[in-house]
Every structure is written in structure tokens, then in C-alpha cells.
Design a protein around this motif. Structure first.
Motif, PDB file in Angstrom:
ATOM      1  N   LYS A   1       2.925  -6.174   3.826  1.00 27.18           N
ATOM      2  CA  LYS A   1       3.779  -5.062   4.235  1.00 27.18           C
ATOM      3  C   LYS A   1       5.124  -5.635   4.676  1.00 27.18           C
TER       4      LYS A   1
ATOM      5  N   GLU B   1      -1.397 -11.694  10.276  1.00 28.84           N
ATOM      6  CA  GLU B   1       0.052 -11.473  10.304  1.00 28.84           C
ATOM      7  C   GLU B   1       0.793 -12.379   9.339  1.00 28.84           C
TER       8      GLU B   1
ATOM      9  N   ARG C   1      -0.334  -7.204   8.603  1.00 31.37           N
ATOM     10  CA  ARG C   1       0.791  -7.390   7.668  1.00 31.37           C
ATOM     11  C   ARG C   1       0.304  -7.909   6.320  1.00 31.37           C
TER      12      ARG C   1
END
Length: 330
Positions: free
Chosen positions: A39, A177, A108
Motif C-alpha cells: 500500500k 510494514e 503495508r
């Protein structure tokens, strides 16, 4: 597509490189299976349906999706399984059938693989209990088998917040992440679930030649032939369909007669046959079944897909689309 957020972000390049490495490992991903995402800004870049992660470094297999809009539609109870309407900038490729699952996870970076060691654990009848011991101390959750796509996203959302998910009769998803962090989680789970594979059983070449005579079949390579030659692996194959891509690319179960016309046919006690025109995907799935079976202890109780679950996969438009993108045999 060039205007999509994150297109030139180094993190996307990092994901692409990791995707290619993951996709090149048949013990993690087979054929067009598995999917990865990141993302970036308002876009989630995710592998397109039917594309091979192994190709990620040499061709454009990632597409950008408006994951904020997808999340909103999901929250309103909408059908978001075909995520093509959420593509940013249009295009001919469809986002992965697992786009909803990737979008709804808060991480993410999300990586979904069909790790052979994980599948071998996830097809056991007592999978969740066994996993509880092997994965103790990790942030993980177990989702019993549901059809891929939106039902799988629903299964994850019913058990939210984990960094690691093992899907019954399916595979492994991790979230982190960073790309490196997500890859490290895959390797941690793979190491925790590592098992010693039985040696390859020698094929009976003469028996295979007799079984293939006058048909469109040929003897399978040793790593696949062991599925029929090793009694314990043969018992696993005879138990039924182990996971979704098994059904999609090889059909239900594994037949033992060339008259079936199936891509893979077992010759009990002798080995296995492959159709000469079997696609690269079918060959990869045949290897995967053999690899999984060699990790399952002899006599272990298994959980296999029901006839209704097989039918749901065979009648699924999203998988019919993915099959149209299959590579021919190399």
C-alpha cells in the motif's frame, strides 16, 4: 496506470524483486499461485490474477487498486471479489482474486504464498492444534477452509489483527510494514513447520510405459512419479483434493486411469503419468501435490475438500478466467 500513487516508489521495486524470488521457489509458490501487495499512498499494488510471481522482475505483473474505496465497499456489505472496478487507471488485467483479503489487512505489505510446509500442516485433520504448538509465541491465527476470494477475506476479518494467518487446506499469509519484515515472517513460519520429506520412491518405468501405451500420456519426472510409487504418498493422493489450486488445475482428486483425461494420473506402485499437453500450471501443481504428500506422515488423518467445495471452485468464474491465462507446457 503511470499516474497511480507509488508507481516510482523504491518500495514497489523492492516488493517486485522479493516477489520474483518468492515466485521462483516451488516450495513457496507454484505457477500463478500466490500474490503480493504493498500500500503506497492511495494505491495498493497487487499481483494481477493469472500472472506468475516468478515473472515479476521481467514483466509488469502488478496493478494499482484503490484500496480505500474497496474497503468502503466491503464495509457496506458490497461484493468486492472482482476488484477490477477498483483499478486505478484502468487496464486489461484483473487484480488478484485475493485483493479483498490484502486490502482489508491493515499491514503495508501483505504476502500470500502456497508454502508446501504450511500446506502439509494445514491439510491435517488436527491442523489448528498442531499449529498451536509449532507457532507458539508468534502473532498468528488459523482460518478453517473457505473458498478463496471474498469468503477468505471474510475469514480473516472474523479473526482480525494477526500478522500471520494459516489457511486450512490452502496456505499462508503474512503482513508487515516492510517487505523484508514480511519475507522474514514467511521464513520463520517455514522453519517452524519444516519436516523431513520421505525420499523419492523409484518409478517402475516398464509399468509406466505399458500404462501410457497408445494414450496421450508420458511418464512423469521422478519428483512427481513418487506420488504413485511411494505407498504413503499414494495414500495422501487417494484421500481427495487437498487445496484449491489442486482442483482448479488438475481436477478433483487424482485419478488412476488414463481414460479420465486428467492432467495427472497415478499408476499405483509404479509412478505417475502426465498428459503430454499438460500446461505448465498443471505440471507445477502435480509437483506441489507430490511435495506436500512427501511431508505428510504415513497414516496421518487428513482433511480434504468436500464435493460441494470442489464444485464451488470448478464453477467459479474468477478461476475460469485465471485458467485462460495458463502457460503452455514448456
Amino acid at each position: 496506470m503511470s499516474a497511480a500513487p507509488g508507481r516510482d516508489d523504491p518500495a514497489l521495486a523492492e516488493l517486485v524483486a522479493a516477489s520474483a524470488r518468492i515466485g521462483a521457489d516451488p516450495l513457496l509458490v507454484q505457477a500463478a499461485g500466490g500474490n503480493t501487495s504493498i500500500k503506497l499512498g492511495g494505491a495498493m499494488w497487487i499481483k494481477a490474477s493469472g500472472q506468475w510471481l516468478a515473472d515479476a522482475a521481467r514483466q509488469d505483473v502488478m496493478v494499482p487498486v484503490d484500496f480505500v474505496a474497496l474497503r468502503a465497499a466491503y464495509g457496506e456489505g458490497g461484493d468486492v471479489e472482482n476488484a477490477k472496478r477498483f483499478l486505478i487507471g484502468g487496464g486489461v488485467l484483473r487484480p488478484s482474486i485475493e485483493t479483498a483479503m490484502h486490502a482489508m489487512m491493515p499491514h503495508r505489505v501483505v504476502l500470500h504464498v502456497h508454502c508446501v510446509a504450511t500446506i502439509a500442516a494445514a491439510v491435517r485433520a488436527d491442523a489448528e492444534a498442531r499449529l498451536a504448538g509449532a507457532l507458539a509465541g508468534l502473532d498468528w491465527g488459523f482460518v478453517p477452509y473457505v473458498r478463496p476470494g471474498q469468503p477468505l477475506a471474510d475469514g480473516v476479518m472474523a479473526r482480525p489483527g494477526h500478522a500471520i494467518y494459516v489457511f486450512g487446506n490452502h496456505g499462508l499469509t503474512v503482513g508487515a510494514e516492510t517487505v523484508d519484515g514480511a519475507v522474514a515472517l514467511i521464513e520463520t513460519v517455514r522453519a517452524r513447520l519444516a519436516a523431513v520429506a520421505r525420499p523419492l520412491a523409484p518409478a517402475d518405468d516398464a509399468a509406466l510405459a505399458r500404462a501410457a501405451a497408445g494414450s496421450g500420456y508420458e511418464a512423469a519426472p521422478p519428483e512427481i512419479a513418487t506420488l504413485g510409487a511411494d505407498p504413503a504418498s499414494l495414500a495422501v493422493a487417494r484421500a481427495g483434493s487437498l487445496y484449491p489450486d489442486h482442483v482448479i488445475f488438475l481436477g478433483p482428486g487424482v485419478p488412476e486411469r488414463v481414460e479420465s483425461g486428467a492432467p495427472l494420473v497415478l499408476v499405483p506402485g509404479a509412478g505417475a503419468l502426465l498428459r503430454r499437453d499438460a500446461s505448465a500450471s498443471a505440471r507445477a501443481m502435480a509437483r506441489c501435490i507430490a511435495d506436500v504428500a512427501r511431508l505428510v506422515p504415513a497414516g496421518a488423518a487428513l482433511s480434504v475438500l468436500s464435493a460441494d467445495e470442489e464444485a464451488a471452485l470448478l464453477g467459479w468464474e474468477a478461476e475460469a478466467y485465471r485458467k485462460t491465462l495458463q502457460r503452455p507446457a514448456s
